[in-house]
Design an enzyme around this catalytic site. Structure first.
Site, PDB file in Angstrom:
ATOM      1  N   CYS A 111     -34.780  38.301  63.617  1.00 15.50           N
ATOM      2  CA  CYS A 111     -34.451  38.559  62.206  1.00 15.50           C
ATOM      3  C   CYS A 111     -33.239  37.766  61.726  1.00 15.50           C
ATOM      4  O   CYS A 111     -33.222  37.278  60.602  1.00 15.50           O
ATOM      5  CB  CYS A 111     -34.240  40.044  61.981  1.00 15.50           C
ATOM      6  N   CYS A 127     -32.322  45.959  69.435  1.00 13.43           N
ATOM      7  CA  CYS A 127     -32.284  46.405  68.038  1.00 13.43           C
ATOM      8  C   CYS A 127     -32.983  47.753  67.891  1.00 13.43           C
ATOM      9  O   CYS A 127     -32.486  48.651  67.199  1.00 13.43           O
ATOM     10  CB  CYS A 127     -32.939  45.367  67.131  1.00 13.43           C
TER      11      CYS A 127
END
Length: 374
Positions: free
Chosen positions: A201, A104
């Site tokens: 997340c 990410c």
């Protein structure tokens, strides 16, 4: 003479948490031209219509209004799916245990977001990561560990390139976490008492097994000891990681020594999960690893050998290693045997306080023999 920062535009990645809020505040106080950007990377609306991202964006808006900076929301859901989530699923399909945070940062926060910020006329991007950058006179950037050892996030930033680091600021790098909270409280920021987010997340508070099962079909199979004893059924290789203790359902009933059981290997072709008793079971110990996607934060020769320290997982003390690099692959030889080296996780290299880069673990070896049977 004070430095005039007002002509330097810094675009801050704001998550709605206290760290990125204080990042924006500090830059504003230092006189920079600051813009806040909220990245929506995942549609996390639950069955009741509640969306964490909507709540987080409200917090971003409240903080941005408080400190007097413009703010926007940008949607990177497609980029995140294509570059991070597909990788995450592919790794689990291959029997590995991926680290989506590393990907990410590499692909979203310091690529898609960085590109977006540059289109807004940014000179730099800034995030609330606990890491530090220093700049040589010739412009070379070095990434150093955050001053708060317990919060240092260089492990997750290890795939960043020199070009990405050139454009990056980490305003919290010299601070301890309690100091960051204190700054937020003193300034009366809306996020001052907000809990830190934990976990991946896109999973959030959801049950990991249930979440993964939505995307990958579980394939139950046999659970065996390395010497061939059948220990029952596993629920799917993707649900287990090397060195895992819980969730095996076998207690200490076989072997007589009553030591706990651990996952010690996987055979993807036969769909077998290997287990063994004892924290330091011999199948969990290795003397070297092979890594791919090896990358350094500064220009390095195509082929070289490096004596340094390494981390094989987050929040782990450094271990002394010899790294033999050839292109984007490396053999990492340990000074002392290491436990539960896990394919799919990052191996990250350090020279003292400096993070040199890292790679992804493909396989662990014990005296030249492959350990995990993937």
């Amino acid at each position: 003479m004070s430095i005039d920062n007002s002509k330097t535009r810094v675009v801050v990645g704001m998550s709605g948490g206290v760290d990125s809020s204080v990042t924006a505040l500090l830059l504003k106080e230092q006189g920079y031209d600051v813009i806040g950007i909220f990245m929506k990377n995942w549609d996390d609306t639950d069955e009741n219509g509640f969306c964490t991202a909507t709540e987080d964006y409200k917090d971003v808006a409240a903080v941005a209004d408080q400190i007097g900076i413009p703010y926007y929301s940008v949607n990177f859901e497609k980029e995140y799916w294509d570059r991070v989530f597909e990788y995450f699923l592919a790794e689990y399909r291959a029997g590995r245990t991926p680290n989506p945070d590393v990907m990410c940062n590499k692909e979203i926060k310091f690529k898609a977001f960085l590109d977006y910020a540059m289109n807004l006329g940014a000179d730099y991007v800034a995030t609330g990561h606990y890491a530090q950058v220093t700049r040589d006179e010739d412009g070379t950037v070095h990434m150093l560990r955050g001053a708060d050892n317990g919060k240092d996030q260089t492990y997750f930033l290890s795939q960043l390139s020199q070009e990405q680091l050139q454009k990056t600021m980490f305003p919290l790098g010299h601070l301890q976490k309690p100091q960051v909270r204190e700054i937020a409280e003193r300034a009366g920021l809306a996020t001052a008492k907000k809990k830190d987010s934990t976990g991946i997340c896109f999973i959030g508070e959801k049950n990991f097994k249930e979440f993964l099962g939505q995307y990958l079909p579980a394939q139950p199979g046999r659970m065996m000891t390395v010497d061939g004893r059948d220990m029952g059924e596993h629920t799917g290789l993707m649900y287990y990681t090397i060195g895992q203790r819980g969730g095996l359902g076998i207690g200490g009933q076989i072997g007589g020594d009553n030591e706990p059981w651990f996952v010690v290997g996987k055979d993807l072709s036969k769909n077998i999960l290997y287990v063994g008793q004892g924290f330091y079971h011999e199948s969990l110990m290795s003397t070297s690893l092979q890594a791919s996607q090896v990358h350094f934060t500064r220009d390095m020769p195509e082929e070289f050998t490096l004596e340094c320290t390494a981390k094989f997982r987050y929040r782990q003390p450094d271990s002394q290693v010899t790294v033999k690099v050839k292109g984007d692959k490396a053999e990492v030889i340990f000074a002392e045997p290491q436990r539960a080296i896990t394919p799919g996780q990052a191996v990250v290299f350090y020279d003292g306080q400096e993070c040199l880069g890292g790679g992804m673990i493909d396989m662990a070896y014990k005296d030249g023999e492959a350990c995990q049977y993937i």
